[in-house]
Design a protein around this motif. Sequence first.
Motif, PDB file in Angstrom:
ATOM      1  N   ARG A   1      -1.001   1.495 -14.605  1.00  0.00           N
ATOM      2  CA  ARG A   1      -0.327   0.504 -15.447  1.00  0.00           C
ATOM      3  C   ARG A   1       1.170   0.470 -15.147  1.00  0.00           C
ATOM      4  O   ARG A   1       1.762  -0.603 -15.028  1.00  0.00           O
ATOM      5  CB  ARG A   1      -0.563   0.816 -16.916  1.00  0.00           C
ATOM      6  CG  ARG A   1       0.194  -0.119 -17.849  1.00  0.00           C
ATOM      7  CD  ARG A   1      -0.175   0.131 -19.264  1.00  0.00           C
ATOM      8  NE  ARG A   1      -1.454  -0.543 -19.474  1.00  0.00           N
ATOM      9  CZ  ARG A   1      -2.122  -0.544 -20.599  1.00  0.00           C
ATOM     10  NH1 ARG A   1      -1.672   0.127 -21.643  1.00  0.00           N
ATOM     11  NH2 ARG A   1      -3.258  -1.175 -20.724  1.00  0.00           N
ATOM     12  N   ALA A   2       1.779   1.639 -15.008  1.00  0.00           N
ATOM     13  CA  ALA A   2       3.215   1.701 -14.718  1.00  0.00           C
ATOM     14  C   ALA A   2       3.525   1.102 -13.348  1.00  0.00           C
ATOM     15  O   ALA A   2       4.535   0.414 -13.177  1.00  0.00           O
ATOM     16  CB  ALA A   2       3.706   3.143 -14.789  1.00  0.00           C
TER      17      ALA A   2
ATOM     18  N   HIS B   1       5.886  -2.127 -12.711  1.00  0.00           N
ATOM     19  CA  HIS B   1       7.041  -2.042 -11.816  1.00  0.00           C
ATOM     20  C   HIS B   1       6.965  -3.106 -10.720  1.00  0.00           C
ATOM     21  O   HIS B   1       7.975  -3.751 -10.403  1.00  0.00           O
ATOM     22  CB  HIS B   1       7.126  -0.659 -11.178  1.00  0.00           C
ATOM     23  CG  HIS B   1       8.144  -0.575 -10.096  1.00  0.00           C
ATOM     24  ND1 HIS B   1       9.488  -0.496 -10.353  1.00  0.00           N
ATOM     25  CD2 HIS B   1       8.016  -0.590  -8.740  1.00  0.00           C
ATOM     26  CE1 HIS B   1      10.147  -0.466  -9.201  1.00  0.00           C
ATOM     27  NE2 HIS B   1       9.274  -0.511  -8.212  1.00  0.00           N
ATOM     28  N   MET B   2       5.785  -3.281 -10.145  1.00  0.00           N
ATOM     29  CA  MET B   2       5.631  -4.207  -9.019  1.00  0.00           C
ATOM     30  C   MET B   2       5.326  -5.634  -9.475  1.00  0.00           C
ATOM     31  O   MET B   2       5.196  -6.524  -8.652  1.00  0.00           O
ATOM     32  CB  MET B   2       4.529  -3.691  -8.078  1.00  0.00           C
ATOM     33  CG  MET B   2       4.890  -2.369  -7.427  1.00  0.00           C
ATOM     34  SD  MET B   2       3.591  -1.735  -6.348  1.00  0.00           S
ATOM     35  CE  MET B   2       3.733  -2.852  -4.961  1.00  0.00           C
ATOM     36  N   LYS B   3       5.206  -5.812 -10.774  1.00  0.00           N
ATOM     37  CA  LYS B   3       4.895  -7.121 -11.354  1.00  0.00           C
ATOM     38  C   LYS B   3       3.600  -7.692 -10.771  1.00  0.00           C
ATOM     39  O   LYS B   3       3.526  -8.844 -10.355  1.00  0.00           O
ATOM     40  CB  LYS B   3       6.064  -8.090 -11.171  1.00  0.00           C
ATOM     41  CG  LYS B   3       7.332  -7.606 -11.853  1.00  0.00           C
ATOM     42  CD  LYS B   3       8.356  -8.663 -12.012  1.00  0.00           C
ATOM     43  CE  LYS B   3       9.644  -8.218 -12.651  1.00  0.00           C
ATOM     44  NZ  LYS B   3       9.852  -6.946 -13.153  1.00  0.00           N
ATOM     45  N   LEU B   4       2.585  -6.815 -10.742  1.00  0.00           N
ATOM     46  CA  LEU B   4       1.259  -7.190 -10.260  1.00  0.00           C
ATOM     47  C   LEU B   4       0.237  -6.839 -11.334  1.00  0.00           C
ATOM     48  O   LEU B   4       0.458  -5.927 -12.140  1.00  0.00           O
ATOM     49  CB  LEU B   4       0.926  -6.438  -8.968  1.00  0.00           C
ATOM     50  CG  LEU B   4       1.818  -6.721  -7.761  1.00  0.00           C
ATOM     51  CD1 LEU B   4       1.510  -5.751  -6.640  1.00  0.00           C
ATOM     52  CD2 LEU B   4       1.664  -8.158  -7.300  1.00  0.00           C
ATOM     53  N   SER B   5      -0.878  -7.531 -11.317  1.00  0.00           N
ATOM     54  CA  SER B   5      -1.927  -7.263 -12.304  1.00  0.00           C
ATOM     55  C   SER B   5      -2.606  -5.930 -11.986  1.00  0.00           C
ATOM     56  O   SER B   5      -2.552  -5.437 -10.861  1.00  0.00           O
ATOM     57  CB  SER B   5      -2.958  -8.389 -12.297  1.00  0.00           C
ATOM     58  OG  SER B   5      -3.716  -8.340 -11.101  1.00  0.00           O
ATOM     59  N   SER B   6      -3.262  -5.400 -13.001  1.00  0.00           N
ATOM     60  CA  SER B   6      -3.962  -4.126 -12.790  1.00  0.00           C
ATOM     61  C   SER B   6      -5.094  -4.300 -11.779  1.00  0.00           C
ATOM     62  O   SER B   6      -5.379  -3.376 -11.005  1.00  0.00           O
ATOM     63  CB  SER B   6      -4.498  -3.591 -14.115  1.00  0.00           C
ATOM     64  OG  SER B   6      -5.376  -4.519 -14.705  1.00  0.00           O
ATOM     65  N   THR B   7      -5.715  -5.458 -11.756  1.00  0.00           N
ATOM     66  CA  THR B   7      -6.776  -5.723 -10.773  1.00  0.00           C
ATOM     67  C   THR B   7      -6.221  -5.635  -9.360  1.00  0.00           C
ATOM     68  O   THR B   7      -6.855  -5.054  -8.466  1.00  0.00           O
ATOM     69  CB  THR B   7      -7.391  -7.119 -11.011  1.00  0.00           C
ATOM     70  OG1 THR B   7      -7.804  -7.209 -12.368  1.00  0.00           O
ATOM     71  CG2 THR B   7      -8.565  -7.370 -10.097  1.00  0.00           C
TER      72      THR B   7
ATOM     73  N   GLU C   1       0.822  -1.204   0.000  1.00  0.00           N
ATOM     74  CA  GLU C   1       0.000   0.000   0.000  1.00  0.00           C
ATOM     75  C   GLU C   1       0.861   1.260   0.000  1.00  0.00           C
ATOM     76  O   GLU C   1       0.607   2.202  -0.739  1.00  0.00           O
ATOM     77  CB  GLU C   1      -0.962   0.004   1.197  1.00  0.00           C
ATOM     78  CG  GLU C   1      -2.141  -0.923   1.063  1.00  0.00           C
ATOM     79  CD  GLU C   1      -1.837  -2.375   1.397  1.00  0.00           C
ATOM     80  OE1 GLU C   1      -0.677  -2.689   1.754  1.00  0.00           O
ATOM     81  OE2 GLU C   1      -2.748  -3.212   1.286  1.00  0.00           O
ATOM     82  N   ILE C   2       1.912   1.258   0.826  1.00  0.00           N
ATOM     83  CA  ILE C   2       2.785   2.424   0.906  1.00  0.00           C
ATOM     84  C   ILE C   2       3.483   2.648  -0.433  1.00  0.00           C
ATOM     85  O   ILE C   2       3.569   3.778  -0.920  1.00  0.00           O
ATOM     86  CB  ILE C   2       3.798   2.260   2.059  1.00  0.00           C
ATOM     87  CG1 ILE C   2       3.060   2.331   3.403  1.00  0.00           C
ATOM     88  CG2 ILE C   2       4.896   3.318   1.984  1.00  0.00           C
ATOM     89  CD1 ILE C   2       3.893   1.930   4.600  1.00  0.00           C
ATOM     90  N   GLU C   3       3.976   1.558  -1.045  1.00  0.00           N
ATOM     91  CA  GLU C   3       4.662   1.688  -2.336  1.00  0.00           C
ATOM     92  C   GLU C   3       3.718   2.219  -3.413  1.00  0.00           C
ATOM     93  O   GLU C   3       4.075   3.131  -4.164  1.00  0.00           O
ATOM     94  CB  GLU C   3       5.232   0.331  -2.766  1.00  0.00           C
ATOM     95  CG  GLU C   3       5.996   0.369  -4.070  1.00  0.00           C
ATOM     96  CD  GLU C   3       7.272   1.191  -4.021  1.00  0.00           C
ATOM     97  OE1 GLU C   3       7.718   1.629  -5.100  1.00  0.00           O
ATOM     98  OE2 GLU C   3       7.823   1.406  -2.924  1.00  0.00           O
ATOM     99  N   VAL C   4       2.515   1.675  -3.483  1.00  0.00           N
ATOM    100  CA  VAL C   4       1.545   2.137  -4.480  1.00  0.00           C
ATOM    101  C   VAL C   4       1.180   3.597  -4.220  1.00  0.00           C
ATOM    102  O   VAL C   4       1.126   4.407  -5.152  1.00  0.00           O
ATOM    103  CB  VAL C   4       0.288   1.234  -4.501  1.00  0.00           C
ATOM    104  CG1 VAL C   4      -0.822   1.858  -5.332  1.00  0.00           C
ATOM    105  CG2 VAL C   4       0.641  -0.152  -5.026  1.00  0.00           C
TER     106      VAL C   4
END
Length: 142
Positions: free
Chosen positions: A112-113, A117-123, A98-101
């Motif tokens: 999207r970026a 960067h975090m290698k996570l899905s948009s969902t 959460e802090i990173e996002v």
Amino acid sequence: MSGQMTVSEGNLLQWIEDYHWMIETIKEAEVDAASFKGAKVASYGIDSTLPKASGGTSDPVFYEVHRRTQFGGFRIQQYRRKVSEVQQRIPLVKGDREIEVLHRLLNGDSMRAIGKHMKLSSTTIFRIRNNILNQMMCNGVE
């Protein structure tokens, strides 16, 4: 700052998304304010004997400065309140993801970026963003 600001989840989300450019605009306004402190008219020396302007002006630079000072003050004050509201709520966010996002959103990164960067899905990024909003609203500073 005077006056209470009503904060809804929608407002807070918009302020987080706009945070980056509002900070840049505030910085720009501070530079403008420092550089446009008023007209300089010579009061001594040879320049003081030169004719002074009379009547109106058709100077486009003058009108631009006037526009910025007349409209900018109120607008910048609103931006400062919004930025301050977001900043007061940043410590309420818990969790590394959460802090990173949040910090990436505040830096102006797109969803999207951030996901890339975090290698996570948009969902997943949207879910994390919603968790951030819930933390900032539930523990809100109201």
